[in-house]
Design an enzyme around this catalytic site. Structure first.
Site, PDB file in Angstrom:
ATOM      1  N   ASN A   5      -3.937  11.234  -2.833  1.00  9.42           N
ATOM      2  CA  ASN A   5      -3.323  10.300  -1.892  1.00  9.42           C
ATOM      3  C   ASN A   5      -4.169   9.723  -0.774  1.00  9.42           C
ATOM      4  O   ASN A   5      -3.768   8.758  -0.142  1.00  9.42           O
ATOM      5  CB  ASN A   5      -2.120  10.978  -1.235  1.00  9.42           C
ATOM      6  CG  ASN A   5      -1.077  11.400  -2.234  1.00  9.42           C
ATOM      7  OD1 ASN A   5      -0.538  10.582  -2.970  1.00  9.42           O
ATOM      8  ND2 ASN A   5      -0.787  12.692  -2.283  1.00  9.42           N
ATOM      9  N   TYR A   6      -5.279  10.344  -0.469  1.00  7.01           N
ATOM     10  CA  TYR A   6      -5.995   9.910   0.719  1.00  7.01           C
ATOM     11  C   TYR A   6      -7.418   9.414   0.524  1.00  7.01           C
ATOM     12  O   TYR A   6      -7.964   8.757   1.399  1.00  7.01           O
ATOM     13  CB  TYR A   6      -6.023  11.044   1.744  1.00  7.01           C
ATOM     14  CG  TYR A   6      -4.685  11.280   2.374  1.00  7.01           C
ATOM     15  CD1 TYR A   6      -4.200  10.416   3.356  1.00  7.01           C
ATOM     16  CD2 TYR A   6      -3.879  12.330   1.985  1.00  7.01           C
ATOM     17  CE1 TYR A   6      -2.964  10.610   3.932  1.00  7.01           C
ATOM     18  CE2 TYR A   6      -2.633  12.538   2.549  1.00  7.01           C
ATOM     19  CZ  TYR A   6      -2.176  11.674   3.518  1.00  7.01           C
ATOM     20  OH  TYR A   6      -0.948  11.855   4.083  1.00  7.01           O
ATOM     21  N   LEU A   7      -8.028   9.805  -0.554  1.00  3.80           N
ATOM     22  CA  LEU A   7      -9.426   9.426  -0.709  1.00  3.80           C
ATOM     23  C   LEU A   7      -9.558   8.182  -1.572  1.00  3.80           C
ATOM     24  O   LEU A   7      -9.155   8.177  -2.737  1.00  3.80           O
ATOM     25  CB  LEU A   7     -10.184  10.595  -1.344  1.00  3.80           C
ATOM     26  CG  LEU A   7     -10.107  11.882  -0.515  1.00  3.80           C
ATOM     27  CD1 LEU A   7     -10.800  13.023  -1.236  1.00  3.80           C
ATOM     28  CD2 LEU A   7     -10.714  11.677   0.864  1.00  3.80           C
TER      29      LEU A   7
END
Length: 871
Positions: free
Chosen positions: A829-831
């Site tokens: 979800n974040y990278l």
DNA sequence: CTCCGGACTTGCAAATACTTTG
DNA sequence: CAAAGTATTTGCAAGTCCGGAG
């Protein structure tokens, strides 16, 4: 044949290639129009910084083709490939990564509530999360109070200056620097072919409709479709007096040590950026700002040309934003959802006061749900039992023999369940396989949807079965019965021209059929536990629709990079604002920026009591003079956040002020909520919200750590570098996992192994000594004679054993360090996957070593990023 | 504004699939 | 080959954020 195939699990192969991880997908019609929407909707995330290829290409996806596709699907559940545009790419399936082994000693833990365990961990174990967060600041005492990413950010500035500017850039007005800096997304276009999407798309679409099964070879350049992206650059302008001195100072300071690797890369990047600027597209001006001081301008971004070939084959390119106003799709065909099988009664009786009790199937079903949960922690929770009892009692009826839960003995059902489980386990592989195939056969038609003529995987087509609600943390509703969902509960969303899915349960019908193309869900029902909420059926993460918005998310986060300096300057200035609301906004933004906290929406009383930034309570923050703040609260999923950080003095003082005259349970930011905060953020950057900071922090941390940490070692070493960066991000985001039940046992075992090796080592040394003296080795422990080795061989063995021991110890440490850290969430979800892909290309790390099959599919849109891409 | 329905992302853990090891 | 581990997938809960109504 076809029929047969469809029955056959192997049939799945047909699909397999199609939905292989790296695939080419069609472009959605809606995407083409986004330009328009961008202009209209300034706040839309996608609208900003989005690549856009709009100009001319407004070709509308012809309905014809689509309808054809849909028909075929509808008429025959035929699995026949409907998509042609997807290009399979061979990927080595094995995505193995690193593993750690070990064991340790702390078993009792798993009996404690999760939160308790965490607490224990964080208290006792310095390695565990909360503390680690702190660690991340350790290396830079000088800027301990600096926002999380500031350090990283400065690096990027440094990088930027390597290319065309000297260090003085940093001192230049931010806007200037930013302006000069190219917008990143263009980098990813480097590889693209000249052919624009616009031009191509229509054709592709039609192809897909008519040619049904042609697959493009990845290796065939001509066949591959590239999309161009255009990103826009934002150029924030700031009022001079708004430039916070503190910020600029912080930023300057940093230039300390430019990393070599990064400078090299930087050059590449810069040049790439330059070349990229040429085709352009739109210019948008957004006026923002408070006080009318700041205005941001968007600049056109360009397309990049593709550079040297990468090792990766190209894959799908997503179109820029999903503009088109609200339109998410033009045609949508699917088969609805599949329901869990009806309850099969087993007839095993529970005991009430020691006597067997007859239950109706409905009563038995719920009793079974409860019985089966005996080994979970929920059974220790009174709330769970109470809620269960209340719901079950209703089913039992007024004057049932069972009057209380305490006197019920569910053991017979529990035992029955265990034996069923055992039976299942005992089945031969053949049997299991057959069962699986059977299930596949039943579900296969629900697995796919055809969106604008392209076959896409559906994410969750199975309706949730009834059960007892398993809320996390101290959820007030845990244990309540989650009733069975019927067709009459379900709303279906489908294309106007698509056949309405047949209701799978005889005699029942769907609640409603809609044809809403402004949303992406295929179906929903309302949550039986909380009727205000809905459960949606969406497309899978690998779908183009999801990929699209994923990309937009990262583009927005990248945009923040251009604005962050100003934002920091602005909030720093407001730390002492007389207007208390503004002051609170400033401090909250600072915390979100520095600590990657979540926004913190208000919650109802019937939800677990957790907080985020805006909902922090006075008691969640403890001041530690002179300038430290200790955070301690339960965040999302009731995961404990514990962290002590140094903050700037004005922040410390502001917190002091916010806490004054309040009770422990009062809101720390009493003038604030997420909508106010986000409204403010939006004034600073179009589309900016609190969560963007998390994405930004995570991705920039990865980018920075990869580029600083990669020393050109072998693949194995590089993977370690990646994992380290990944871990750092997980720590920043406080992504935790519970310690596995067998963790301590594993550590123990590893220790034993190490001890064993040490013993071997000792023996070898003895033998060596003797060998040097010309004596033969002693007998081994089991009494057998050993081979008489020469000293040289023994020495070699010794060093090998030593290496083995060291490696084991390292692995063990890693394993222990990671026992409470969850790496997956950030990866998913974040990278920004483009960071990873580009880095892999640069360092010749096979992408499969980092991304598993699902991730490869999900990130197919990022696969052909330029190797020089930097976040 | 605030409230709230609505839609979509994020997150942990359980279940399952796959590998390694003894 | 079974047990032990690890990796991946699935399930579904729990967040975020938006936008419209009042």
């Amino acid at each position: 044949m076809a029929l047969k195939a469809s029955d056959n699990p192997n049939l799945a192969h047909d699909f397999d290639d199609e939905d292989g991880p790296l695939t080419f997908k069609r472009y959605t019609s809606s995407k083409k129009k986004q330009l328009h929407s961008q202009l209209t909707k300034s706040t839309s995330p996608s609208s900003n910084g989005q690549p856009s290829s709009n100009h001319k290409g407004n070709t509308v996806p012809s309905a014809v083709g689509n309808s054809k596709a849909s028909t075929s699907l509808a008429n025959s559940n035929s699995p026949k490939p409907v998509l042609d545009q997807k290009i399979p790419i061979h990927i080595k399936g094995e995505t193995k990564s690193i593993k750690h082994s070990t064991k340790d000693s702390e078993d009792e833990d798993h009996n404690k509530p999760f939160s308790a365990r965490l607490k224990v961990n964080s208290n006792n174990d310095n390695k565990s999360t909360p503390v680690v967060v702190k660690k991340s600041y350790e290396d830079s005492n000088d800027d301990g109070a600096m926002p999380l990413s500031a350090k990283l950010f400065r690096n990027s500035n440094a990088r930027a200056s390597c290319g065309n500017y000297d260090d003085s850039d940093v001192k230049k007005p931010i806007s200037k620097v930013q302006k000069e800096r190219q917008n990143g997304s263009s980098a990813s276009n480097k590889h693209e072919k000249p052919s624009t999407l616009l031009a191509k798309r229509p054709i592709d679409n039609s192809n897909s409709m008519h040619t049904s099964v042609k697959k493009l070879k990845v290796s065939d350049p001509a066949g591959s479709i590239k999309t161009e992206q255009v990103s826009m650059k934002c150029e924030p302008k700031v009022d001079d007096d708004d430039d916070g001195i503190p910020i600029s100072q912080r930023i300057k300071k940093p230039l300390t040590s430019p990393d070599k690797s990064s400078s090299v890369n930087r050059k590449l990047t810069m040049s790439a950026d330059k070349s990229s600027s040429m085709k352009n597209s739109l210019t948008k001006v957004t006026k923002v700002n408070k006080a009318g001081k700041t205005s941001f301008k968007k600049q056109p971004q360009k397309l990049k040309k593709s550079g040297k070939g990468s090792d990766y084959s190209k894959s799908t390119k997503l179109l820029p934003s999903s503009g088109d106003g609200q339109k998410k799709w033009t045609t949508l065909v699917h088969n609805g959802v599949i329901f869990p099988p009806p309850y099969q009664t087993h007839g095993v009786k529970i005991l009430y006061k020691g006597k067997p009790v007859d239950l109706t199937p409905e009563q038995e079903e719920v009793a079974t749900m409860y019985a089966v949960m005996r080994d979970t922690e929920y059974m220790q929770k009174d709330k769970f039992k109470e809620n269960f009892w209340n719901d079950w009692r209703k089913l039992l009826g007024r004057n049932h023999v069972i009057h209380n839960l305490k006197d019920c003995d569910f053991t017979p059902i529990y035992d029955w369940y265990q034996s069923e489980k055992e039976k299942k386990k005992q089945m031969t592989t053949e049997e299991k396989k057959a069962l699986k195939e059977e299930k596949m056969k039943q579900e296969e038609k629900y697995m796919w949807a055809i969106v604008d003529g392209v076959k896409e995987k559906v994410g969750n087509f199975r309706v949730e079965p009834p059960g007892l609600f398993r809320g996390r943390g101290e959820h007030p509703k845990m244990g309540k019965l989650k009733r069975r969902i019927c067709p009459g509960d379900i709303v279906i969303n489908i294309g106007k021209d698509a056949p309405i899915p047949e209701c799978p349960i005889l005699g029942e019908r769907w609640k409603e059929i809609r044809h809403d193309n402004t949303v992406t869900w295929l179906a929903y029902w309302s949550d039986p536990i909380n009727p205000k909420l809905f459960k949606y059926v969406f497309l899978a993460a690998s779908s183009s629709l999801k990929g699209q918005s994923d990309k937009e998310k990262y583009e927005k986060a990248r945009m923040l990079k251009d604005y962050i300096a100003n934002i920091r300057a602005a909030y720093t200035k407001d730390f002492t604002n007389k207007d208390i609301t503004k002051q609170q906004i400033a401090v909250a933004t600072y915390l979100i920026d520095k600590l990657a906290l979540r926004a913190g929406n208000e919650k109802d009383d019937d939800e677990a009591d957790t907080v985020g930034c805006c909902t922090l309570k006075v008691e969640n923050v403890t001041r530690e003079a002179p300038n430290k703040l200790k955070f301690n609260f339960l965040g999302k999923d009731s995961i404990k956040y514990e962290n002590t950080v140094e903050v700037e003095l004005p922040v410390y003082n502001a917190i002091l002020k916010f806490q004054k005259e309040k009770r422990p349970g009062d809101d720390l930011f009493d003038m604030l909520d997420t909508s106010k905060l986000n409204a403010h953020l939006k004034e600073l950057m179009p589309g900016l919200t609190a969560k963007v900071f998390r994405t930004f922090n995570a991705s920039i941390t990865l980018d920075d750590m990869l580029n600083k940490g990669t020393k050109g070692g072998d693949v194995g070493e590089n993977i370690v570098v990646y994992q380290k960066a990944n871990k750092q991000v997980a720590i920043i985001c406080n992504h935790q996992r519970s310690v596995s039940k067998s963790h301590s046992a594993q550590m123990l075992r590893l220790n034993e192994k190490i001890d064993g090796l040490k013993a071997v080592l000792k023996e070898l040394k003895t033998d060596l000594d003797r060998a040097k003296k010309g004596k033969s080795p002693l007998k081994s422990s089991d009494g057998k004679a050993k081979r008489n080795l020469n000293p040289k061989a023994l020495e070699k063995k010794i060093s090998q054993t030593n290496a083995k021991i060291e490696k084991m110890q390292r692995d063990m440490k890693t394993k222990d360090d990671l026992k409470t850290v969850a790496l997956g969430t950030s990866k998913i979800n974040y990278l920004d996957p483009r960071i990873t892909v580009a880095w892999c290309k640069r360092h010749e790390v096979p992408i499969e070593k980092i991304f598993n099959k699902s991730l490869l599919a999900k990130f197919s849109w990022a696969m052909d990023v330029d190797p020089d891409f930097r976040f």
